[in-house]
Design a protein around this motif. Structure first.
Motif, PDB file in Angstrom:
ATOM      1  N   THR A   1       0.862  -1.172   0.000  1.00  9.45           N
ATOM      2  CA  THR A   1       0.000   0.000   0.000  1.00  9.45           C
ATOM      3  C   THR A   1       0.894   1.216   0.000  1.00  9.45           C
ATOM      4  N   ARG A   2       1.090   1.783  -1.179  1.00  4.28           N
ATOM      5  CA  ARG A   2       1.980   2.914  -1.170  1.00  4.28           C
ATOM      6  C   ARG A   2       1.499   4.002  -2.094  1.00  4.28           C
TER       7      ARG A   2
ATOM      8  N   CYS B   1       1.409  -8.715   0.251  1.00  2.00           N
ATOM      9  CA  CYS B   1       0.355  -9.721   0.061  1.00  2.00           C
ATOM     10  C   CYS B   1      -1.009  -9.134  -0.231  1.00  2.00           C
ATOM     11  N   GLY B   2      -1.217  -7.836   0.033  1.00  2.00           N
ATOM     12  CA  GLY B   2      -2.538  -7.259  -0.183  1.00  2.00           C
ATOM     13  C   GLY B   2      -3.589  -7.963   0.654  1.00  2.00           C
ATOM     14  N   THR B   3      -4.710  -8.283   0.036  1.00  2.00           N
ATOM     15  CA  THR B   3      -5.788  -8.955   0.772  1.00  2.00           C
ATOM     16  C   THR B   3      -5.725 -10.475   0.617  1.00  2.00           C
ATOM     17  N   GLY B   4      -4.635 -10.983   0.010  1.00  2.00           N
ATOM     18  CA  GLY B   4      -4.406 -12.424   0.075  1.00  2.00           C
ATOM     19  C   GLY B   4      -4.622 -13.217  -1.186  1.00  2.00           C
ATOM     20  N   ALA B   5      -4.699 -12.576  -2.359  1.00  2.20           N
ATOM     21  CA  ALA B   5      -4.914 -13.343  -3.591  1.00  2.20           C
ATOM     22  C   ALA B   5      -3.846 -14.418  -3.756  1.00  2.20           C
ATOM     23  N   GLY B   6      -2.579 -14.024  -3.679  1.00  3.25           N
ATOM     24  CA  GLY B   6      -1.497 -14.977  -3.817  1.00  3.25           C
ATOM     25  C   GLY B   6      -1.408 -15.927  -2.642  1.00  3.25           C
TER      26      GLY B   6
ATOM     27  N   ASP C   1       0.644 -28.516   2.153  1.00  5.76           N
ATOM     28  CA  ASP C   1       1.529 -28.709   3.300  1.00  5.76           C
ATOM     29  C   ASP C   1       2.320 -27.452   3.649  1.00  5.76           C
ATOM     30  N   ALA C   2       2.085 -26.373   2.917  1.00  6.00           N
ATOM     31  CA  ALA C   2       2.871 -25.153   3.121  1.00  6.00           C
ATOM     32  C   ALA C   2       2.193 -24.230   4.130  1.00  6.00           C
ATOM     33  N   ARG C   3       3.010 -23.371   4.713  1.00  6.85           N
ATOM     34  CA  ARG C   3       2.509 -22.246   5.504  1.00  6.85           C
ATOM     35  C   ARG C   3       3.040 -20.971   4.867  1.00  6.85           C
ATOM     36  N   VAL C   4       2.316 -19.879   5.045  1.00  3.96           N
ATOM     37  CA  VAL C   4       2.658 -18.617   4.396  1.00  3.96           C
ATOM     38  C   VAL C   4       2.848 -17.527   5.440  1.00  3.96           C
ATOM     39  N   THR C   5       3.945 -16.791   5.308  1.00  2.52           N
ATOM     40  CA  THR C   5       4.132 -15.541   6.042  1.00  2.52           C
ATOM     41  C   THR C   5       3.705 -14.418   5.107  1.00  2.52           C
ATOM     42  N   ALA C   6       2.620 -13.735   5.451  1.00  2.00           N
ATOM     43  CA  ALA C   6       2.032 -12.696   4.600  1.00  2.00           C
ATOM     44  C   ALA C   6       2.460 -11.325   5.108  1.00  2.00           C
ATOM     45  N   VAL C   7       3.144 -10.557   4.248  1.00  2.38           N
ATOM     46  CA  VAL C   7       3.740  -9.282   4.650  1.00  2.38           C
ATOM     47  C   VAL C   7       3.117  -8.147   3.853  1.00  2.38           C
ATOM     48  N   ASP C   8       2.681  -7.098   4.536  1.00  2.00           N
ATOM     49  CA  ASP C   8       2.161  -5.915   3.862  1.00  2.00           C
ATOM     50  C   ASP C   8       2.298  -4.722   4.795  1.00  2.00           C
ATOM     51  N   THR C   9       2.253  -3.510   4.213  1.00  2.15           N
ATOM     52  CA  THR C   9       2.304  -2.298   5.033  1.00  2.15           C
ATOM     53  C   THR C   9       0.934  -1.917   5.584  1.00  2.15           C
ATOM     54  N   SER C  10      -0.141  -2.415   4.963  1.00  2.00           N
ATOM     55  CA  SER C  10      -1.487  -1.937   5.271  1.00  2.00           C
ATOM     56  C   SER C  10      -2.175  -2.780   6.340  1.00  2.00           C
ATOM     57  N   PRO C  11      -2.522  -2.192   7.482  1.00  2.00           N
ATOM     58  CA  PRO C  11      -3.266  -2.963   8.486  1.00  2.00           C
ATOM     59  C   PRO C  11      -4.640  -3.386   7.990  1.00  2.00           C
ATOM     60  N   GLU C  12      -5.262  -2.581   7.107  1.00  2.00           N
ATOM     61  CA  GLU C  12      -6.590  -2.930   6.591  1.00  2.00           C
ATOM     62  C   GLU C  12      -6.509  -4.143   5.664  1.00  2.00           C
ATOM     63  N   HIS C  13      -5.491  -4.173   4.808  1.00  2.00           N
ATOM     64  CA  HIS C  13      -5.302  -5.354   3.954  1.00  2.00           C
ATOM     65  C   HIS C  13      -5.115  -6.602   4.811  1.00  2.00           C
ATOM     66  N   LEU C  14      -4.274  -6.473   5.820  1.00  2.00           N
ATOM     67  CA  LEU C  14      -3.956  -7.634   6.649  1.00  2.00           C
ATOM     68  C   LEU C  14      -5.151  -8.059   7.490  1.00  2.00           C
ATOM     69  N   ARG C  15      -5.972  -7.109   7.907  1.00  2.00           N
ATOM     70  CA  ARG C  15      -7.187  -7.462   8.655  1.00  2.00           C
ATOM     71  C   ARG C  15      -8.108  -8.291   7.773  1.00  2.00           C
ATOM     72  N   ARG C  16      -8.270  -7.861   6.516  1.00  4.44           N
ATOM     73  CA  ARG C  16      -9.131  -8.617   5.621  1.00  4.44           C
ATOM     74  C   ARG C  16      -8.539  -9.993   5.318  1.00  4.44           C
ATOM     75  N   LEU C  17      -7.227 -10.053   5.155  1.00  2.00           N
ATOM     76  CA  LEU C  17      -6.590 -11.341   4.898  1.00  2.00           C
ATOM     77  C   LEU C  17      -6.809 -12.290   6.076  1.00  2.00           C
ATOM     78  N   ARG C  18      -6.677 -11.759   7.293  1.00  2.00           N
ATOM     79  CA  ARG C  18      -6.880 -12.598   8.479  1.00  2.00           C
ATOM     80  C   ARG C  18      -8.315 -13.120   8.537  1.00  2.00           C
ATOM     81  N   GLU C  19      -9.287 -12.262   8.209  1.00  2.00           N
ATOM     82  CA  GLU C  19     -10.685 -12.694   8.198  1.00  2.00           C
ATOM     83  C   GLU C  19     -10.898 -13.836   7.193  1.00  2.00           C
ATOM     84  N   LYS C  20     -10.286 -13.707   6.016  1.00  2.63           N
ATOM     85  CA  LYS C  20     -10.410 -14.764   5.014  1.00  2.63           C
ATOM     86  C   LYS C  20      -9.777 -16.064   5.509  1.00  2.63           C
TER      87      LYS C  20
END
Length: 283
Positions: free
Chosen positions: A2-3, A55-60, A70-89
């Motif tokens: 988010t820039r 990661c935005g809202t988590g498409a990738g 079997d994988a786990r993902v570390t999702a990195v972004d600057t936007s707390p709103e994007h990450l909040r939505r990703l967590r909800e998903k």
């Protein structure tokens, strides 16, 4: 990331959808192409730890989790709103135990601990970096030996209208994009870059590059109308100063969802763009 997205004070006035909404629509409409890119990746075995950069809202994030169960993902972004939505998903999909969320700006000198991934995924995020060469070097050092770094970039904002549309102002969409090109050149100088030389300069071995042409007819997906509406709403504020009064009036007719000229009522929409992907190995 988010820039420097097109966002002006006009957005609220003309009902522009949020950036999160556009990211979600992009993920929905282009899901098939995203899956095709992931299938193409030169991976001998499924990765166990993936870092999704910007990661935005988590498409990738979710496409990768679906492909590699079997994988786990570390999702990195600057936007707390994007990450909040990703967590909800993640919670809604019962995947929260496979997703670790990190709010961070990777242009900062001090990076958070992102572990030692065997795949780093950066989709539509690298061109937002102020110093992408430094970020690429950091990712090289972050990856496990033999790990893969995947850069995916979209060729700008997709086009939706035929060249002869709308009927009263043919070519309007291209003029809107031309009106915003100077903003992109100023704020996003790395958009449209060839990432191959930068990857090899950082010590990566480039294992593949592929450009995927996207053309999806509106009849195939009802979300395309909403995607077109949101994209043009966000362009409108940035382009308004440079458009003629006639073009601006025609654009506003397209964006008026209550009008018979609304873009949502058109049967000739399509998503047209290109995605280019680079796959680079840490040797």
């Amino acid at each position: 990331m988010t820039r420097t997205h097109l966002h002006t004070g006009h957005d609220h006035q003309h009902g522009a959808g949020s950036q999160e909404e556009i990211l979600d629509l992009d993920a929905e409409v282009l899901a098939e192409h995203l899956r095709a890119i992931i299938e193409w990746l030169p991976l001998a075995t499924g990765p166990s730890h993936i870092v999704d950069v910007g990661c935005g809202t988590g498409a990738g994030t979710f496409a990768l989790l679906d492909r590699f169960p079997d994988a786990r993902v570390t999702a990195v972004d600057t936007s707390p709103e994007h990450l909040r939505r990703l967590r909800e998903k993640a919670c809604a999909r019962d995947m929260d135990d496979r997703v670790h969320i990190v709010q961070a700006d990777l242009d900062d000198a001090d990076w958070p601990d992102l572990g030692t991934p065997d795949l780093v995924w950066a989709s539509a995020s690298m061109h937002h970096m102020a110093d992408p060469d430094r970020v690429i070097r950091n990712i090289h050092d972050l990856l496990a030996p033999g790990g893969l770094f995947t850069v995916v970039e979209l060729a700008g904002v997709p086009r939706f209208l035929p060249a002869d549309a709308p009927e009263d102002r043919p070519g309007l969409e291209e003029r809107c994009h031309a009106a915003t090109d100077h903003l992109h050149a100023e704020h996003l100088p790395h958009r449209g870059a060839d990432w191959g030389p930068m990857l090899t300069a950082a010590g990566f071995a480039l294992e593949g590059e592929r450009t995927i042409t996207v053309h999806i007819e509106g009849s195939r997906n009802e979300a395309i109308g909403r995607y077109a509406l949101s994209a043009l709403q966000r362009i409108r504020g940035a382009a308004a100063q440079a458009l003629s009064p006639e073009d601006l009036a025609a654009l506003d007719r397209l964006l008026d969802t209550g009008s018979p000229h609304s873009i949502l009522r058109r049967g000739d929409l399509a998503v047209r763009t290109e995605r280019t992907v680079w796959a680079a190995r840490r040797t």
